[in-house]
Design an enzyme around this catalytic site. Structure first.
Site, PDB file in Angstrom:
ATOM      1  N   LYS A  44     -35.200  -8.492   6.375  1.00 33.79           N
ATOM      2  CA  LYS A  44     -33.935  -7.631   6.763  1.00 33.79           C
ATOM      3  C   LYS A  44     -34.603  -6.258   7.519  1.00 33.79           C
ATOM      4  O   LYS A  44     -33.742  -5.261   7.147  1.00 33.79           O
ATOM      5  CB  LYS A  44     -33.011  -7.103   6.016  1.00 33.79           C
ATOM      6  CG  LYS A  44     -32.525  -8.685   5.039  1.00 33.79           C
ATOM      7  CD  LYS A  44     -32.111  -9.356   5.922  1.00 33.79           C
ATOM      8  CE  LYS A  44     -31.115  -9.280   7.047  1.00 33.79           C
ATOM      9  NZ  LYS A  44     -30.612 -10.479   7.962  1.00 33.79           N
ATOM     10  N   TRP A  72     -37.749 -20.505  13.932  1.00 33.28           N
ATOM     11  CA  TRP A  72     -38.653 -20.730  12.792  1.00 33.28           C
ATOM     12  C   TRP A  72     -39.446 -21.837  13.207  1.00 33.28           C
ATOM     13  O   TRP A  72     -40.461 -22.135  12.289  1.00 33.28           O
ATOM     14  CB  TRP A  72     -37.833 -21.313  11.519  1.00 33.28           C
ATOM     15  CG  TRP A  72     -36.907 -22.280  11.806  1.00 33.28           C
ATOM     16  CD1 TRP A  72     -37.255 -23.851  11.755  1.00 33.28           C
ATOM     17  CD2 TRP A  72     -35.414 -22.208  11.952  1.00 33.28           C
ATOM     18  NE1 TRP A  72     -36.251 -24.539  12.208  1.00 33.28           N
ATOM     19  CE2 TRP A  72     -34.863 -23.681  12.178  1.00 33.28           C
ATOM     20  CE3 TRP A  72     -34.495 -21.259  11.944  1.00 33.28           C
ATOM     21  CZ2 TRP A  72     -33.662 -23.924  12.157  1.00 33.28           C
ATOM     22  CZ3 TRP A  72     -33.211 -21.585  12.243  1.00 33.28           C
ATOM     23  CH2 TRP A  72     -32.654 -22.764  12.633  1.00 33.28           C
ATOM     24  N   HIS A  99     -43.233 -12.234   5.653  1.00 36.61           N
ATOM     25  CA  HIS A  99     -42.719 -11.348   4.892  1.00 36.61           C
ATOM     26  C   HIS A  99     -43.787 -11.044   3.715  1.00 36.61           C
ATOM     27  O   HIS A  99     -43.358 -10.184   2.937  1.00 36.61           O
ATOM     28  CB  HIS A  99     -41.350 -11.620   4.300  1.00 36.61           C
ATOM     29  CG  HIS A  99     -40.028 -11.759   5.059  1.00 36.61           C
ATOM     30  ND1 HIS A  99     -40.097 -10.745   6.154  1.00 36.61           N
ATOM     31  CD2 HIS A  99     -39.236 -12.763   5.303  1.00 36.61           C
ATOM     32  CE1 HIS A  99     -38.736 -11.222   6.734  1.00 36.61           C
ATOM     33  NE2 HIS A  99     -38.380 -12.370   6.368  1.00 36.61           N
ATOM     34  N   PHE A 220     -29.077  -8.006  21.660  1.00 40.86           N
ATOM     35  CA  PHE A 220     -28.434  -8.441  20.167  1.00 40.86           C
ATOM     36  C   PHE A 220     -27.523  -9.327  20.844  1.00 40.86           C
ATOM     37  O   PHE A 220     -27.095 -10.374  20.280  1.00 40.86           O
ATOM     38  CB  PHE A 220     -27.646  -7.182  19.792  1.00 40.86           C
ATOM     39  CG  PHE A 220     -26.897  -7.617  18.522  1.00 40.86           C
ATOM     40  CD1 PHE A 220     -27.484  -7.703  17.333  1.00 40.86           C
ATOM     41  CD2 PHE A 220     -25.425  -7.755  18.722  1.00 40.86           C
ATOM     42  CE1 PHE A 220     -26.589  -7.877  16.108  1.00 40.86           C
ATOM     43  CE2 PHE A 220     -24.733  -7.951  17.582  1.00 40.86           C
ATOM     44  CZ  PHE A 220     -25.382  -7.873  16.202  1.00 40.86           C
ATOM     45  N   PHE A 222     -27.226 -11.308  23.472  1.00 44.12           N
ATOM     46  CA  PHE A 222     -27.919 -12.722  23.792  1.00 44.12           C
ATOM     47  C   PHE A 222     -28.383 -13.612  22.749  1.00 44.12           C
ATOM     48  O   PHE A 222     -28.273 -14.835  22.642  1.00 44.12           O
ATOM     49  CB  PHE A 222     -28.883 -12.534  24.820  1.00 44.12           C
ATOM     50  CG  PHE A 222     -28.781 -12.874  26.079  1.00 44.12           C
ATOM     51  CD1 PHE A 222     -28.956 -14.039  26.816  1.00 44.12           C
ATOM     52  CD2 PHE A 222     -28.479 -11.675  27.018  1.00 44.12           C
ATOM     53  CE1 PHE A 222     -28.565 -14.218  28.212  1.00 44.12           C
ATOM     54  CE2 PHE A 222     -27.969 -11.939  28.411  1.00 44.12           C
ATOM     55  CZ  PHE A 222     -28.024 -13.166  28.822  1.00 44.12           C
ATOM     56  N   MET A 223     -29.111 -12.648  21.639  1.00 51.30           N
ATOM     57  CA  MET A 223     -29.623 -13.307  20.470  1.00 51.30           C
ATOM     58  C   MET A 223     -28.436 -13.837  19.677  1.00 51.30           C
ATOM     59  O   MET A 223     -28.398 -15.086  19.076  1.00 51.30           O
ATOM     60  CB  MET A 223     -30.358 -12.536  19.860  1.00 51.30           C
ATOM     61  CG  MET A 223     -31.698 -12.480  20.325  1.00 51.30           C
ATOM     62  SD  MET A 223     -32.858 -11.102  19.147  1.00 51.30           S
ATOM     63  CE  MET A 223     -33.004 -12.364  17.845  1.00 51.30           C
ATOM     64  N   ARG A 247     -25.440  -9.480  12.080  1.00 53.84           N
ATOM     65  CA  ARG A 247     -24.257  -8.946  11.498  1.00 53.84           C
ATOM     66  C   ARG A 247     -23.827  -7.826  12.580  1.00 53.84           C
ATOM     67  O   ARG A 247     -22.863  -7.457  13.091  1.00 53.84           O
ATOM     68  CB  ARG A 247     -24.465  -8.390  10.062  1.00 53.84           C
ATOM     69  CG  ARG A 247     -23.103  -7.841   9.490  1.00 53.84           C
ATOM     70  CD  ARG A 247     -23.267  -7.830   8.161  1.00 53.84           C
ATOM     71  NE  ARG A 247     -24.152  -6.586   7.904  1.00 53.84           N
ATOM     72  CZ  ARG A 247     -23.785  -5.506   7.558  1.00 53.84           C
ATOM     73  NH1 ARG A 247     -22.619  -5.138   7.766  1.00 53.84           N
ATOM     74  NH2 ARG A 247     -24.621  -4.368   7.528  1.00 53.84           N
ATOM     75  N   LYS A 248     -24.794  -6.586  12.319  1.00 51.50           N
ATOM     76  CA  LYS A 248     -24.527  -5.467  13.348  1.00 51.50           C
ATOM     77  C   LYS A 248     -25.569  -5.189  14.208  1.00 51.50           C
ATOM     78  O   LYS A 248     -25.125  -4.750  15.601  1.00 51.50           O
ATOM     79  CB  LYS A 248     -24.112  -4.248  12.266  1.00 51.50           C
ATOM     80  CG  LYS A 248     -22.702  -4.441  11.729  1.00 51.50           C
ATOM     81  CD  LYS A 248     -22.330  -2.988  11.203  1.00 51.50           C
ATOM     82  CE  LYS A 248     -20.845  -3.048  10.745  1.00 51.50           C
ATOM     83  NZ  LYS A 248     -20.345  -1.682  10.157  1.00 51.50           N
TER      84      LYS A 248
END
EC number: 2.8.2.2
Length: 287
Positions: A44, A72, A99, A220, A222-223, A247-248
């Site tokens: 995140k 992925w 990660h 943001f 477009f994705m 989300r934001k």
């Protein structure tokens, strides 16, 4: 938190797509190549945005790949069981994601010229984003409240372990010429300059109009509308109703969710854990 998720070397991992055997093989046996480009983050912290940007830089802004191949698959997570097989089968130059904390990263990286881009984010925002994300995912125990998740987070009892240990580990590599450390906050504040910094690090010279395309297709909006990037193609077994990846995409959202007491408790531990680092190292200190 109940112990129903897999552990490896003291780190908790999701319940799906992971095995100690693969994690051990990735660390001890996987051969990182000099031509590899690897994006690394704590969960995140802008992972998918960074992946989108890198893929678009490599294609000089051509969106065909990011609009036709799930993220992925085009930049697989090396520690996932399926992702590991995809990476091994990729043609050079390979692009992949992780990660993993530094001590679980492939050992062969440290003697290679492969390039790692590590993106850090204000841990308060990473915490809030992680809470909402995991509340709608069937990959680990769901937190019942933000307070509960904050306790897990500060204890390092969340998937991929402690934010503090993760960041301290990777920051120890920041002077290496093949490691670029970025912040999510800088990506938000000045996307163009940060994209240009990535281009320079990767040795890719883009024309201004090509950079414009990178910015356009990694935005943001477009994705959020691109099913290859927004995780809507995830198997329904992994998510619950209301799940959303994007989300934001903002800075400072934690201020809308932390109580004064929570903010003070977090700051106390943050100051203890991150003592010794110059404040200017972290862009969020200026936000």
């Amino acid at each position: 938190m109940s112990d129903n998720t897999p552990w490896f070397e003291g780190i908790r991992f999701p319940m799906v797509c992971f095995s100690p055997e693969i994690l051990r093989e990735v660390r001890d046996k996987f051969l990182v190549k000099d031509e590899d480009t690897i994006t690394v983050t704590y969960p995140k912290s802008g992972t998918n945005w960074l992946n989108e940007i890198v893929c678009l830089i490599l294609s000089k802004g051509d969106p065909k790949l990011v609009q036709s191949v799930p993220n992925w698959d085009r930049s697989p997570w090396i520690e996932f069981t399926g992702g590991y097989e995809l990476v091994k089968g990729q043609k050079d130059p390979r692009v992949y994601t992780s990660h993993l904390p530094l001590h679980l990263f492939p050992k062969s990286f440290f003697s290679s010229k492969a390039k790692v881009i590590y993106c850090i984010r204000n841990p308060r925002d990473a915490l809030v984003s992680g809470y909402f994300f995991l509340s709608k995912m069937n990959v680990t125990e769901k937190p019942e409240t933000l307070q509960q998740y904050m306790e897990w987070f500060l204890q390092g009892n969340v998937i991929y372990g402690s934010w503090f240990e993760h960041v301290r580990g990777w920051l120890s590599m920041r002077e290496m010429e093949n490691v670029l450390v970025l912040s999510y906050e800088d990506l938000i504040k000045d996307t163009r300059s940060t994209v240009e910094k990535i281009c320079q690090f990767l040795g890719k010279k883009l024309k201004p109009e090509e950079t414009d395309l990178v910015l356009k297709y990694s935005s943001f909006q477009f994705m959020k509308e691109n099913e290859m990037s927004n995780f809507t193609l995830l198997p329904h077994a992994y998510t619950t109703e209301g799940f959303t990846l994007l989300r934001k995409g903002t800075v400072g959202d934690w201020k809308n969710h932390f109580t004064v007491a929570q903010a003070e408790a977090f700051d106390k531990i943050y100051q203890e854990k991150m003592a010794g680092y110059p404040p200017k190292l972290f862009s969020w200190e200026e936000c």
